[in-house]
Motif scaffolding. Structure first.
Motif, PDB file in Angstrom:
ATOM      1  N   GLY A 157      14.879   7.808   5.818  1.00 33.37           N
ATOM      2  CA  GLY A 157      15.215   9.122   5.303  1.00 33.37           C
ATOM      3  C   GLY A 157      14.030   9.899   4.774  1.00 33.37           C
ATOM      4  O   GLY A 157      14.177  11.041   4.320  1.00 33.37           O
ATOM      5  N   GLY A 158      12.853   9.271   4.806  1.00 33.08           N
ATOM      6  CA  GLY A 158      11.636   9.967   4.400  1.00 33.08           C
ATOM      7  C   GLY A 158      11.190   9.728   2.971  1.00 33.08           C
ATOM      8  O   GLY A 158      10.225  10.338   2.508  1.00 33.08           O
ATOM      9  N   ASN A 159      11.874   8.843   2.242  1.00 35.16           N
ATOM     10  CA  ASN A 159      11.409   8.516   0.894  1.00 35.16           C
ATOM     11  C   ASN A 159      10.139   7.684   0.978  1.00 35.16           C
ATOM     12  O   ASN A 159      10.061   6.728   1.749  1.00 35.16           O
ATOM     13  N   ILE A 160       9.139   8.043   0.185  1.00 36.27           N
ATOM     14  CA  ILE A 160       7.816   7.425   0.251  1.00 36.27           C
ATOM     15  C   ILE A 160       7.398   6.860  -1.104  1.00 36.27           C
ATOM     16  O   ILE A 160       7.639   7.491  -2.139  1.00 36.27           O
ATOM     17  N   ASN A 161       6.778   5.697  -1.052  1.00 36.16           N
ATOM     18  CA  ASN A 161       6.168   5.099  -2.239  1.00 36.16           C
ATOM     19  C   ASN A 161       4.728   4.724  -1.919  1.00 36.16           C
ATOM     20  O   ASN A 161       4.455   4.205  -0.825  1.00 36.16           O
ATOM     21  N   TYR A 162       3.842   4.988  -2.851  1.00 32.92           N
ATOM     22  CA  TYR A 162       2.433   4.595  -2.722  1.00 32.92           C
ATOM     23  C   TYR A 162       2.039   3.723  -3.905  1.00 32.92           C
ATOM     24  O   TYR A 162       2.501   3.940  -5.034  1.00 32.92           O
ATOM     25  N   ASP A 163       1.128   2.787  -3.646  1.00 34.17           N
ATOM     26  CA  ASP A 163       0.494   2.104  -4.750  1.00 34.17           C
ATOM     27  C   ASP A 163      -0.389   3.118  -5.473  1.00 34.17           C
ATOM     28  O   ASP A 163      -0.974   4.011  -4.853  1.00 34.17           O
ATOM     29  N   ASP A 164      -0.513   2.973  -6.787  1.00 37.71           N
ATOM     30  CA  ASP A 164      -1.294   3.941  -7.558  1.00 37.71           C
ATOM     31  C   ASP A 164      -2.744   4.024  -7.082  1.00 37.71           C
ATOM     32  O   ASP A 164      -3.373   5.086  -7.170  1.00 37.71           O
ATOM     33  N   SER A 165      -3.271   2.932  -6.578  1.00 34.57           N
ATOM     34  CA  SER A 165      -4.681   2.897  -6.191  1.00 34.57           C
ATOM     35  C   SER A 165      -4.989   3.758  -4.968  1.00 34.57           C
ATOM     36  O   SER A 165      -6.157   4.070  -4.704  1.00 34.57           O
ATOM     37  N   VAL A 166      -3.953   4.141  -4.209  1.00 36.91           N
ATOM     38  CA  VAL A 166      -4.205   4.914  -2.989  1.00 36.91           C
ATOM     39  C   VAL A 166      -3.602   6.315  -3.045  1.00 36.91           C
ATOM     40  O   VAL A 166      -3.796   7.104  -2.115  1.00 36.91           O
ATOM     41  N   LYS A 167      -2.898   6.637  -4.106  1.00 38.22           N
ATOM     42  CA  LYS A 167      -2.287   7.965  -4.223  1.00 38.22           C
ATOM     43  C   LYS A 167      -3.352   9.049  -4.136  1.00 38.22           C
ATOM     44  O   LYS A 167      -4.399   8.971  -4.772  1.00 38.22           O
ATOM     45  N   GLY A 168      -3.070  10.063  -3.338  1.00 37.04           N
ATOM     46  CA  GLY A 168      -4.001  11.159  -3.158  1.00 37.04           C
ATOM     47  C   GLY A 168      -5.067  10.911  -2.106  1.00 37.04           C
ATOM     48  O   GLY A 168      -5.798  11.825  -1.731  1.00 37.04           O
ATOM     49  N   ARG A 169      -5.162   9.676  -1.617  1.00 37.51           N
ATOM     50  CA  ARG A 169      -6.162   9.347  -0.593  1.00 37.51           C
ATOM     51  C   ARG A 169      -5.513   8.913   0.716  1.00 37.51           C
ATOM     52  O   ARG A 169      -6.057   9.184   1.785  1.00 37.51           O
ATOM     53  N   PHE A 170      -4.394   8.224   0.630  1.00 33.77           N
ATOM     54  CA  PHE A 170      -3.712   7.717   1.822  1.00 33.77           C
ATOM     55  C   PHE A 170      -2.425   8.502   2.047  1.00 33.77           C
ATOM     56  O   PHE A 170      -1.757   8.925   1.091  1.00 33.77           O
ATOM     57  N   THR A 171      -2.066   8.667   3.323  1.00 33.82           N
ATOM     58  CA  THR A 171      -0.828   9.343   3.673  1.00 33.82           C
ATOM     59  C   THR A 171      -0.093   8.526   4.718  1.00 33.82           C
ATOM     60  O   THR A 171      -0.645   8.230   5.780  1.00 33.82           O
ATOM     61  N   ILE A 172       1.160   8.176   4.419  1.00 36.59           N
ATOM     62  CA  ILE A 172       1.979   7.440   5.378  1.00 36.59           C
ATOM     63  C   ILE A 172       2.911   8.408   6.081  1.00 36.59           C
ATOM     64  O   ILE A 172       3.399   9.371   5.477  1.00 36.59           O
ATOM     65  N   SER A 173       3.133   8.163   7.361  1.00 33.99           N
ATOM     66  CA  SER A 173       4.057   8.995   8.126  1.00 33.99           C
ATOM     67  C   SER A 173       4.796   8.110   9.121  1.00 33.99           C
ATOM     68  O   SER A 173       4.342   7.010   9.452  1.00 33.99           O
ATOM     69  N   VAL A 176       0.843  -1.188   0.000  1.00 34.62           N
ATOM     70  CA  VAL A 176       0.000   0.000   0.000  1.00 34.62           C
ATOM     71  C   VAL A 176       0.884   1.247   0.000  1.00 34.62           C
ATOM     72  O   VAL A 176       0.741   2.127  -0.844  1.00 34.62           O
ATOM     73  N   ALA A 177       1.813   1.304   0.948  1.00 36.78           N
ATOM     74  CA  ALA A 177       2.709   2.456   1.061  1.00 36.78           C
ATOM     75  C   ALA A 177       3.904   2.055   1.917  1.00 36.78           C
ATOM     76  O   ALA A 177       3.789   1.182   2.775  1.00 36.78           O
ATOM     77  N   ARG A 178       5.030   2.710   1.685  1.00 35.71           N
ATOM     78  CA  ARG A 178       6.206   2.459   2.500  1.00 35.71           C
ATOM     79  C   ARG A 178       7.007   3.747   2.614  1.00 35.71           C
ATOM     80  O   ARG A 178       6.931   4.623   1.750  1.00 35.71           O
ATOM     81  N   ILE A 179       7.782   3.834   3.697  1.00 36.69           N
ATOM     82  CA  ILE A 179       8.559   5.034   3.963  1.00 36.69           C
ATOM     83  C   ILE A 179       9.898   4.628   4.545  1.00 36.69           C
ATOM     84  O   ILE A 179       9.970   3.790   5.446  1.00 36.69           O
ATOM     85  N   SER A 180      10.964   5.215   4.031  1.00 34.35           N
ATOM     86  CA  SER A 180      12.300   4.891   4.514  1.00 34.35           C
ATOM     87  C   SER A 180      12.637   5.764   5.725  1.00 34.35           C
ATOM     88  O   SER A 180      11.938   6.744   6.023  1.00 34.35           O
TER      89      SER A 180
END
Length: 121
Positions: free
Chosen positions: A54-70, A48-52
């Protein structure tokens, strides 16, 4: 060993919001990447999403703009804010942590037990 404990799942109507949290604990370690995966009935587990660290973030396309990882590196926690939820977001959500126990060593992936998210139409 590393333990991951998730919280925050539940039942929500389409268009609603939920926030998932995950806390890591255990022996001395460095968490390189923390993430959220999900698995719907009859389907494979997917990112769904992952964060390093160092703050690098990846989202699956299906959740971009709707989900936020922190992430809070000091507390070894990761959260997933889920807005504008859709019925197709229904799944068991798993927290993951890629852990390095020694500098220059490989990483090990740990999983939480999962938390159910159900979105009704």
């Amino acid at each position: 060993q590393v333990q991951l404990v998730e919280s925050g799942g539940g039942l929500v109507q389409a268009g609603g919001s939920l926030r998932l949290s995950c806390a890591a604990s255990g022996s001395t370690f460095s968490i390189i990447v923390m993430g959220w995966y999900r698995q719907a009935p009859g389907k494979q587990r997917e990112l769904v999403a992952r964060i390093s660290s160092g703050g690098n973030i990846n989202y699956d396309d299906s959740v971009k703009g709707r989900f936020t990882i922190s992430r809070d590196n000091a507390k070894n926690t990761v959260s997933l804010q889920m807005d504008s939820l859709k019925p197709e977001d229904t799944a068991v959500y798993y927290c993951s942590a890629d852990v390095q126990f020694r500098a220059s060593s490989g990483t090990f992936r740990y999983w939480g037990h999962g938390t159910q998210v159900t979105v009704s139409s």
